[in-house]
Scaffold this motif. Structure first.
Motif, PDB file in Angstrom:
ATOM      1  N   LYS A  55      -4.600   3.869   0.035  1.00 26.52           N
ATOM      2  CA  LYS A  55      -5.743   3.435   0.764  1.00 26.52           C
ATOM      3  C   LYS A  55      -5.736   3.546   2.386  1.00 26.52           C
ATOM      4  CE  LYS A  55      -8.083   1.832  -2.811  1.00 26.52           C
ATOM      5  NZ  LYS A  55      -9.208   2.317  -3.136  1.00 26.52           N
ATOM      6  N   ALA A  82      -0.475  -1.036  -1.174  1.00 25.21           N
ATOM      7  CA  ALA A  82      -0.379  -2.457  -0.873  1.00 25.21           C
ATOM      8  C   ALA A  82      -1.440  -2.986  -1.839  1.00 25.21           C
ATOM      9  CB  ALA A  82      -0.715  -2.988   0.422  1.00 25.21           C
ATOM     10  N   TYR A  83      -2.365  -2.085  -2.326  1.00 19.30           N
ATOM     11  CA  TYR A  83      -3.520  -2.607  -3.313  1.00 19.30           C
ATOM     12  C   TYR A  83      -2.985  -1.887  -4.608  1.00 19.30           C
ATOM     13  CZ  TYR A  83      -5.458  -2.887   1.340  1.00 19.30           C
ATOM     14  OH  TYR A  83      -5.714  -3.234   2.589  1.00 19.30           O
ATOM     15  N   ALA A  84      -2.087  -2.367  -5.290  1.00 20.98           N
ATOM     16  CA  ALA A  84      -1.506  -1.682  -6.780  1.00 20.98           C
ATOM     17  C   ALA A  84      -2.412  -2.165  -7.726  1.00 20.98           C
ATOM     18  CB  ALA A  84      -0.061  -1.997  -6.820  1.00 20.98           C
ATOM     19  N   LYS A 103       3.626  -1.933  -2.578  1.00 15.71           N
ATOM     20  CA  LYS A 103       4.365  -2.567  -1.206  1.00 15.71           C
ATOM     21  C   LYS A 103       4.633  -4.037  -1.492  1.00 15.71           C
ATOM     22  CE  LYS A 103       2.288   0.355   2.194  1.00 15.71           C
ATOM     23  NZ  LYS A 103       1.294   0.783   3.122  1.00 15.71           N
ATOM     24  N   PRO A 104       5.588  -4.657  -1.152  1.00 18.78           N
ATOM     25  CA  PRO A 104       6.803  -4.228  -0.412  1.00 18.78           C
ATOM     26  C   PRO A 104       7.392  -3.299  -0.938  1.00 18.78           C
ATOM     27  CG  PRO A 104       6.973  -6.494  -0.917  1.00 18.78           C
ATOM     28  CD  PRO A 104       5.883  -6.229  -1.382  1.00 18.78           C
TER      29      PRO A 104
ATOM     30  N   HIS B 256      -4.444  -8.638  -1.027  1.00 16.36           N
ATOM     31  CA  HIS B 256      -4.029  -7.314  -0.755  1.00 16.36           C
ATOM     32  C   HIS B 256      -3.856  -7.162   0.610  1.00 16.36           C
ATOM     33  CE1 HIS B 256      -5.905  -6.418  -4.773  1.00 16.36           C
ATOM     34  NE2 HIS B 256      -4.395  -5.886  -4.976  1.00 16.36           N
ATOM     35  N   ASN B 263       4.802  -5.729   3.835  1.00 18.32           N
ATOM     36  CA  ASN B 263       5.813  -4.808   3.356  1.00 18.32           C
ATOM     37  C   ASN B 263       6.332  -4.323   4.880  1.00 18.32           C
ATOM     38  OD1 ASN B 263       6.506  -2.207   1.972  1.00 18.32           O
ATOM     39  ND2 ASN B 263       5.293  -1.230   3.301  1.00 18.32           N
ATOM     40  N   SER B 266       9.391  -6.454   5.710  1.00 20.27           N
ATOM     41  CA  SER B 266      10.275  -6.219   4.491  1.00 20.27           C
ATOM     42  C   SER B 266      11.152  -5.003   5.025  1.00 20.27           C
ATOM     43  CB  SER B 266       9.799  -6.187   3.078  1.00 20.27           C
ATOM     44  OG  SER B 266      10.465  -5.525   2.204  1.00 20.27           O
ATOM     45  N   ILE B 338     -10.501  -1.783  -1.171  1.00 20.16           N
ATOM     46  CA  ILE B 338      -9.743  -1.731  -2.412  1.00 20.16           C
ATOM     47  C   ILE B 338     -10.842  -1.170  -3.445  1.00 20.16           C
ATOM     48  CG2 ILE B 338      -7.996  -3.491  -2.318  1.00 20.16           C
ATOM     49  CD1 ILE B 338      -9.888  -5.521  -3.501  1.00 20.16           C
TER      50      ILE B 338
END
Lengths: 120, 479
Positions: A55, A82-84, A103-104, B256, B263, B266, B338
């Motif tokens: 995205k 991040a939007y799986a 992510k992560p 989200h 991330n 991390s 999204i």
């Protein structure tokens, strides 16, 4: 000649960190925060592997994937997001994606996937 | 004092005045009646005296002894009448004249009796006798005239007093009517204003009316204020529950959104550990600084959400429309990300300020944006256009989607409470609450839709005009 990798993510830290770690592994890495610029770069140069976020503003990961598949059928694409969602994963698989990371991201997993994609 | 008691007092006073008038009229009539009785007696007396004089005349003309006898008989009857009505005649003539009358009568009769007994007429008898007779009729006429004058006087004063009392009753009526109409109109006007304020949604203004009720209308006003307080509470609950429903939708986007900074942290940590041996001190410092930036980003995301979820009292303030629009977009930006929706934003530069409760207006815009995104599950264009109405300068926000549109049958109901086309996913309160919020801001919200093409919601909000607003507020207080 070292393998050419292109990283596209609108998160600067992802670009910096991935570039740094993969360079350490001996690859030649280019990184773009702006996906539109990245698309231009793809049109001008063939990479062995493209790692892209899904995205993004304007040009998103799916556009990049389609462009790469169309231009360079043997270039592998790894997608981060991040939007799986299941829908996104299914669409990516249909477009011949090499790997898909929610992510992560674990760096070791990513390194392993990159190695596999580049045939080691 | 209660209105009931006021009315009772007014009625009692009026009844008392009428009773007094009745008593007065009764007394006047009584006096007139007794006077008329006296007049009748005196009239009879007068006629009898004239009869006596007639007999007297006959006696002197024809020397008829029977005529003189008649004089004595009638004269004695008169004496009896005078004796029996002594009190009335005495009152009318006074003791002096009364005694003169009586002594004259006796003298007159004595003279007649003497002539009858001796059968001789003394010297100058005719002259003296006639004089006495004449004096008697004169006195009797005086008496009659006085009594008639008295009756006339009593009747005329009675009429004057009666008219005056009627005037007083009417005046009192007028005063009472004025008092009640003024008092009732004033109280009803207060109530009317409050009811109007309720209908305009100024519940808070009505709810803060606290006073101890003194009469029935005050009780009604108090009940109205209590009702407004209850409505206000319920409205706050409704507003909050609707907000929480929006929040439920926003939360998936926010979850989200947290993915990216998490991330990043991390990655930094993994990089830090993996590259520890080759990193310089400066780089290590930078890594930690990046971690801090990312944690700040996370707390900002969470705070935005918390800010929106918090229940606040309505607070009108001056705002730049751009800020409100940007904050609303920020909260739904993840929803946009999204989904497959593309956002197009048009903000007219140098927009006038608005005087609003910003969180409430944000709630409306977020609602419209979420609706628009949900109307385009397969993706589409979401346009938010912020400008000004050319005619009155009002702020105009258009939220446009390219979704399925709303059917003609549904369109008139979109602002109805509990109306939803989202099945169990919607509460049916979003647009109804939005409508309420915009109404409270003296604004307007409207919808246009074409099936298969999309829907446009238009929100109009008055621009900030300090003087006018102050006047408004003053007017509200005056109510």
């Amino acid at each position: 000649m070292p393998k050419q990798i292109l990283i596209i993510d609108d998160e600067k830290i992802v670009c910096d960190m991935a570039q740094r770690i993969l360079s350490q592994e001996g690859y030649e890495v280019e990184a773009f925060i702006d996906s539109t610029q990245a698309l231009e770069r793809i049109r001008g140069k063939k990479f062995d592997l493209v790692i892209t976020d899904l995205k993004m503003e304007n040009v998103d990961g799916m556009d990049i994937l389609k462009e790469v598949n169309q231009r360079y059928p043997d270039t592998k694409v790894i997608m981060l997001t991040a939007y799986a969602t299941l829908d996104a994963a299914i669409e990516a698989i249909r477009e011949r994606i090499f790997d898909f990371f929610p992510k992560p991201v674990k760096i070791e997993d990513l390194k392993r996937s990159v190695k596999k994609a580049l045939g080691f | 004092m209660t209105i009931r008691n006021r009315i009772i007092i007014a009625v009692v006073i009026q009844a008392a005045i009428i009773c007094l008038i009745c008593v007065f009229v009764y007394l006047s009539f009584n006096t007139v009646l007794s006077k008329l009785g006296v007049i009748e007696i005196i009239d009879d007396l007068n006629i009898s005296l004239l009869e006596v004089r007639k007999s007297e005349k006959n006696y002197f003309l024809y020397g008829d002894v029977n005529a003189l006898k008649e004089v004595v008989e009638r004269g004695e009857e008169i004496d009896t009448v005078i004796q029996s009505s002594k009190a009335d005649i005495l009152k009318s003539l006074g003791p002096g004249t009364f005694n003169t009358l009586l002594s004259n009568l006796n003298k007159y009769l004595d003279m007649a009796r003497e002539v009858l007994a001796t059968k001789k007429t003394p010297v100058k008898f005719e002259e003296e006798f006639r004089n006495l007779g004449h004096e008697l009729t004169r006195l009797s006429e005086v008496l009659l005239k006085r009594e008639r004058r008295d009756v006339n006087r009593i009747i005329s004063t009675s009429i004057t007093r009666l008219i005056a009392s009627l005037g007083m009753v009417l005046l009192f009526q007028l005063v009472v009517w004025q008092y009640f109409s003024h008092f009732l109109i004033k109280e009803l006007a207060i109530m009317g204003n409050l009811i109007q304020m309720v209908s305009q949604g100024k519940l808070h203004e009505v709810a803060k009316q606290t006073f101890s009720p003194k009469n029935e209308i005050d009780y009604a006003i108090k009940a109205l204020a209590d009702m407004a307080r209850e409505l206000e509470k319920r409205e706050a609950v409704l507003l909050q529950s609707e907000k929480l429903a929006s929040l439920g939708i926003l939360i998936s986007g926010v979850a989200h959104e947290l993915g990216n900074p998490l991330n990043n942290i991390s990655l930094i940590a993994q990089g830090y550990l993996g590259l520890y041996d080759i990193l310089g001190d400066g780089e290590k410092k930078n890594f930690m600084a990046d971690v801090l930036t990312q944690t700040e980003r996370i707390s900002r995301i969470i705070n935005n959400l918390l800010d929106f979820s918090r229940q606040k009292k309505q607070e009108l303030r001056e705002y730049e429309p751009e800020d409100i629009v940007e904050r609303s977009i920020a909260l739904v930006s993840n929803q946009i990300k999204i989904s497959n929706v593309k956002l197009h934003k048009f903000l007219q530069p140098d927009l006038p300020h608005v005087y609003v409760d910003a969180p409430q207006i944000e709630q409306v815009l977020i609602n419209l944006l979420i609706n628009a995104i949900q109307a385009m599950p397969a993706g589409g264009d979401l346009t938010i256009d912020v400008g000004q109405d050319m005619t009155n300068g009002n702020l105009v926000v258009k939220v446009k989607d390219t979704g399925a549109g709303i059917t003609k049958e549904d369109l008139p109901h979109v602002f109805d409470p509990f109306f939803t086309t989202k099945g169990t996913k919607g509460t049916g309160l979003g647009l109804s609450v939005s409508y309420g919020i915009i109404q409270q801001h003296h604004g307007d919200i409207a919808v246009e839709s074409e099936e298969g093409k999309g829907t446009t919601f238009t929100v109009k909000i008055p621009i900030y005009q300090p003087k006018e607003r102050e006047g408004d507020a003053q007017a509200d207080i005056d109510h």
